[in-house]
Motif scaffolding. Structure first.
Motif, PDB file in Angstrom:
ATOM      1  N   GLN A  60      36.164  75.873 -49.467  1.00 25.02           N
ATOM      2  CA  GLN A  60      37.217  76.894 -49.459  1.00 25.02           C
ATOM      3  C   GLN A  60      36.875  77.951 -48.426  1.00 25.02           C
ATOM      4  O   GLN A  60      35.881  78.658 -48.561  1.00 25.02           O
ATOM      5  CB  GLN A  60      37.375  77.536 -50.844  1.00 25.02           C
ATOM      6  CG  GLN A  60      38.306  78.750 -50.809  1.00 25.02           C
ATOM      7  CD  GLN A  60      38.789  79.216 -52.150  1.00 25.02           C
ATOM      8  OE1 GLN A  60      39.809  78.740 -52.641  1.00 25.02           O
ATOM      9  NE2 GLN A  60      38.075  80.166 -52.750  1.00 25.02           N
ATOM     10  N   TRP A  61      37.759  78.114 -47.439  1.00 25.09           N
ATOM     11  CA  TRP A  61      37.531  79.076 -46.369  1.00 25.09           C
ATOM     12  C   TRP A  61      38.132  80.450 -46.672  1.00 25.09           C
ATOM     13  O   TRP A  61      38.208  81.296 -45.778  1.00 25.09           O
ATOM     14  CB  TRP A  61      38.134  78.557 -45.049  1.00 25.09           C
ATOM     15  CG  TRP A  61      37.362  77.466 -44.374  1.00 25.09           C
ATOM     16  CD1 TRP A  61      36.587  76.509 -44.951  1.00 25.09           C
ATOM     17  CD2 TRP A  61      37.334  77.195 -42.968  1.00 25.09           C
ATOM     18  NE1 TRP A  61      36.067  75.660 -44.000  1.00 25.09           N
ATOM     19  CE2 TRP A  61      36.517  76.054 -42.773  1.00 25.09           C
ATOM     20  CE3 TRP A  61      37.922  77.790 -41.857  1.00 25.09           C
ATOM     21  CZ2 TRP A  61      36.269  75.512 -41.509  1.00 25.09           C
ATOM     22  CZ3 TRP A  61      37.690  77.255 -40.603  1.00 25.09           C
ATOM     23  CH2 TRP A  61      36.864  76.130 -40.434  1.00 25.09           C
ATOM     24  N   THR A  62      38.553  80.719 -47.889  1.00 22.21           N
ATOM     25  CA  THR A  62      39.135  82.022 -48.210  1.00 22.21           C
ATOM     26  C   THR A  62      38.055  83.096 -48.153  1.00 22.21           C
ATOM     27  O   THR A  62      37.081  83.042 -48.905  1.00 22.21           O
ATOM     28  CB  THR A  62      39.767  82.015 -49.606  1.00 22.21           C
ATOM     29  OG1 THR A  62      40.661  80.903 -49.710  1.00 22.21           O
ATOM     30  CG2 THR A  62      40.531  83.301 -49.850  1.00 22.21           C
ATOM     31  N   PRO A  63      38.205  84.110 -47.289  1.00 22.36           N
ATOM     32  CA  PRO A  63      37.147  85.119 -47.127  1.00 22.36           C
ATOM     33  C   PRO A  63      37.373  86.347 -48.001  1.00 22.36           C
ATOM     34  O   PRO A  63      38.260  86.384 -48.867  1.00 22.36           O
ATOM     35  CB  PRO A  63      37.268  85.474 -45.650  1.00 22.36           C
ATOM     36  CG  PRO A  63      38.746  85.386 -45.388  1.00 22.36           C
ATOM     37  CD  PRO A  63      39.265  84.269 -46.287  1.00 22.36           C
ATOM     38  N   TYR A  64      36.599  87.341 -47.743  1.00 27.70           N
ATOM     39  CA  TYR A  64      36.625  88.611 -48.461  1.00 27.70           C
ATOM     40  C   TYR A  64      38.045  89.190 -48.524  1.00 27.70           C
ATOM     41  O   TYR A  64      38.788  89.190 -47.538  1.00 27.70           O
ATOM     42  CB  TYR A  64      35.707  89.596 -47.738  1.00 27.70           C
ATOM     43  CG  TYR A  64      35.550  90.951 -48.384  1.00 27.70           C
ATOM     44  CD1 TYR A  64      34.483  91.222 -49.223  1.00 27.70           C
ATOM     45  CD2 TYR A  64      36.477  91.972 -48.138  1.00 27.70           C
ATOM     46  CE1 TYR A  64      34.324  92.477 -49.810  1.00 27.70           C
ATOM     47  CE2 TYR A  64      36.331  93.222 -48.723  1.00 27.70           C
ATOM     48  CZ  TYR A  64      35.261  93.469 -49.560  1.00 27.70           C
ATOM     49  OH  TYR A  64      35.117  94.700 -50.139  1.00 27.70           O
ATOM     50  N   GLY A  65      38.424  89.678 -49.701  1.00 32.19           N
ATOM     51  CA  GLY A  65      39.644  90.455 -49.841  1.00 32.19           C
ATOM     52  C   GLY A  65      40.931  89.679 -49.897  1.00 32.19           C
ATOM     53  O   GLY A  65      42.012  90.278 -49.934  1.00 32.19           O
ATOM     54  N   LEU A  66      40.889  88.363 -49.944  1.00 30.34           N
ATOM     55  CA  LEU A  66      42.113  87.562 -49.934  1.00 30.34           C
ATOM     56  C   LEU A  66      42.245  86.684 -51.175  1.00 30.34           C
ATOM     57  O   LEU A  66      42.831  85.603 -51.133  1.00 30.34           O
ATOM     58  CB  LEU A  66      42.184  86.709 -48.659  1.00 30.34           C
ATOM     59  CG  LEU A  66      42.285  87.505 -47.357  1.00 30.34           C
ATOM     60  CD1 LEU A  66      42.423  86.570 -46.160  1.00 30.34           C
ATOM     61  CD2 LEU A  66      43.446  88.491 -47.383  1.00 30.34           C
ATOM     62  N   GLY A  67      41.718  87.174 -52.293  1.00 31.94           N
ATOM     63  CA  GLY A  67      41.964  86.505 -53.568  1.00 31.94           C
ATOM     64  C   GLY A  67      41.170  85.242 -53.794  1.00 31.94           C
ATOM     65  O   GLY A  67      41.712  84.249 -54.289  1.00 31.94           O
ATOM     66  N   ARG A  68      39.876  85.290 -53.527  1.00 28.68           N
ATOM     67  CA  ARG A  68      39.042  84.089 -53.668  1.00 28.68           C
ATOM     68  C   ARG A  68      38.895  83.608 -55.103  1.00 28.68           C
ATOM     69  O   ARG A  68      38.623  82.427 -55.339  1.00 28.68           O
ATOM     70  CB  ARG A  68      37.633  84.362 -53.112  1.00 28.68           C
ATOM     71  CG  ARG A  68      37.570  84.533 -51.628  1.00 28.68           C
ATOM     72  CD  ARG A  68      36.209  85.028 -51.178  1.00 28.68           C
ATOM     73  NE  ARG A  68      35.990  86.427 -51.528  1.00 28.68           N
ATOM     74  CZ  ARG A  68      34.910  87.109 -51.207  1.00 28.68           C
ATOM     75  NH1 ARG A  68      33.929  86.513 -50.554  1.00 28.68           N
ATOM     76  NH2 ARG A  68      34.793  88.385 -51.546  1.00 28.68           N
ATOM     77  N   ARG A  69      38.963  84.518 -56.082  1.00 34.66           N
ATOM     78  CA  ARG A  69      38.744  84.193 -57.498  1.00 34.66           C
ATOM     79  C   ARG A  69      37.429  83.437 -57.673  1.00 34.66           C
ATOM     80  O   ARG A  69      37.370  82.367 -58.305  1.00 34.66           O
ATOM     81  CB  ARG A  69      39.916  83.396 -58.071  1.00 34.66           C
ATOM     82  CG  ARG A  69      41.231  84.136 -58.011  1.00 34.66           C
ATOM     83  CD  ARG A  69      42.281  83.509 -58.885  1.00 34.66           C
ATOM     84  NE  ARG A  69      41.929  83.635 -60.297  1.00 34.66           N
ATOM     85  CZ  ARG A  69      42.810  83.952 -61.251  1.00 34.66           C
ATOM     86  NH1 ARG A  69      44.062  84.194 -60.936  1.00 34.66           N
ATOM     87  NH2 ARG A  69      42.422  84.026 -62.513  1.00 34.66           N
TER      88      ARG A  69
END
Length: 302
Positions: A60-69
């Motif tokens: 998962q490439w979702t970084p800081y502040g974008l709703g990683r859960r």
């Protein structure tokens, strides 16, 4: 010894199985209002469908502040049997408000290092890579700031740096900055979205540096990725760079999830894999999905 840092702990590189090297279980941005990936049941369904087609791991490439859960990721991994790797890092400035970015000034590298070594927030989940982003054919001040912090965090931990290339552009500028000015070894850099700008000469030059090239996301009308990707991958393999290639799904909106009628994570194995196997042969596709990710994401953690 090198290991891939998953949300359940470090695992040997050869334990990933078939790997979706760039995707999102959770993601939310003001640029995509109403399309946030927030649902835990929906994420579970995506992982389950991916697993049923032979999938073994998702990065998962979702970084800081974008709703990683991040706190939800370990249980999802346990329930589905799919390894999950989480990210730290920072996306383009347009995805954040000025207050959040201001709060990170002067301590961005520190945040990255903490999330790689101690955990994301109070979740205890340690990130396994750093995600940053360029702009269209350029590196603005925000990109240079985030990439500088990413390089600092890499030097402190060994973590790989994954780069969102806007519409697949700017690959050589990113390498000049990260690997030239900032001293990051090329084999610790993963360039994303090369399929969106099918310039085989730029692909070849990037691969010659020793970095990894990710072809990620199903075709969009203005990208023409699916039908041109086999030729781009073949050109790189023929030039001796088959060990530098990765594949991913890059699901970023609720509408794109399989349960909502979109391609979702299963598309990578349901359509992309057989399409590439017909054009390139099963052995190369197996290498791209099962061998290369272990090398790309494995770290001798410091």
């Amino acid at each position: 010894m090198s290991a891939v840092r998953t949300v359940l702990g470090d695992v040997p590189p050869d334990h990933l199985g078939v790997c979706d090297a760039h995707d999102h279980l959770f993601f939310g941005s003001p640029r995509l209002p109403g399309q946030e990936l927030r649902s835990v049941p929906a994420a579970r369904a995506e992982l389950t469908a991916f697993r049923e087609l032979g999938g073994g791991s998702v990065v998962q490439w979702t970084p800081y502040g974008l709703g990683r859960r991040a706190a939800d990721l370990p249980q999802l991994s346990r329930e589905t049997g799919v390894h999950v790797v989480a990210a730290t890092g920072l996306h383009q400035a347009v995805h954040y408000d000025d207050g959040m970015l201001g709060a990170l000034r002067g301590r961005l590298a520190e945040v990255f290092v903490s999330e790689l070594t101690k955990g994301i927030g109070t979740s205890g989940v340690r990130a396994g890579l750093i995600k940053v982003a360029g702009e269209f054919h350029a590196l603005d001040a925000h990109a240079r700031w985030t990439m500088g912090a990413a390089a600092e965090a890499h030097h402190a931990t060994g973590a790989p740096i994954a780069v969102h290339l806007e519409l697949g552009t700017g690959a050589l500028d990113v390498l000049d900055l990260l690997c030239g000015e900032l001293g990051v070894p090329p084999d610790r850099v993963i360039l994303g979205h090369l399929n969106r700008s099918p310039d085989v000469e730029v692909h070849r030059q990037a691969a010659e540096s020793g970095c990894y090239l990710a072809f990620d996301g199903p075709s969009r009308a203005n990208h023409a990725t699916d039908w041109r990707m086999p030729d781009a991958v073949r050109a790189l393999a023929d030039a001796g760079h088959g060990d530098r290639l990765l594949l991913g799904g890059d699901t970023t909106t609720a509408a794109a999830r399989a349960a909502n009628g979109g391609p979702g994570m299963p598309y990578l194995l349901r359509r992309v894999r057989p399409r590439l196997a017909l054009a390139l042969g099963e052995e190369l596709v197996r290498q791209i999905l099962m061998e290369n990710p272990g090398r790309a994401f494995a770290v001798a953690w410091r």
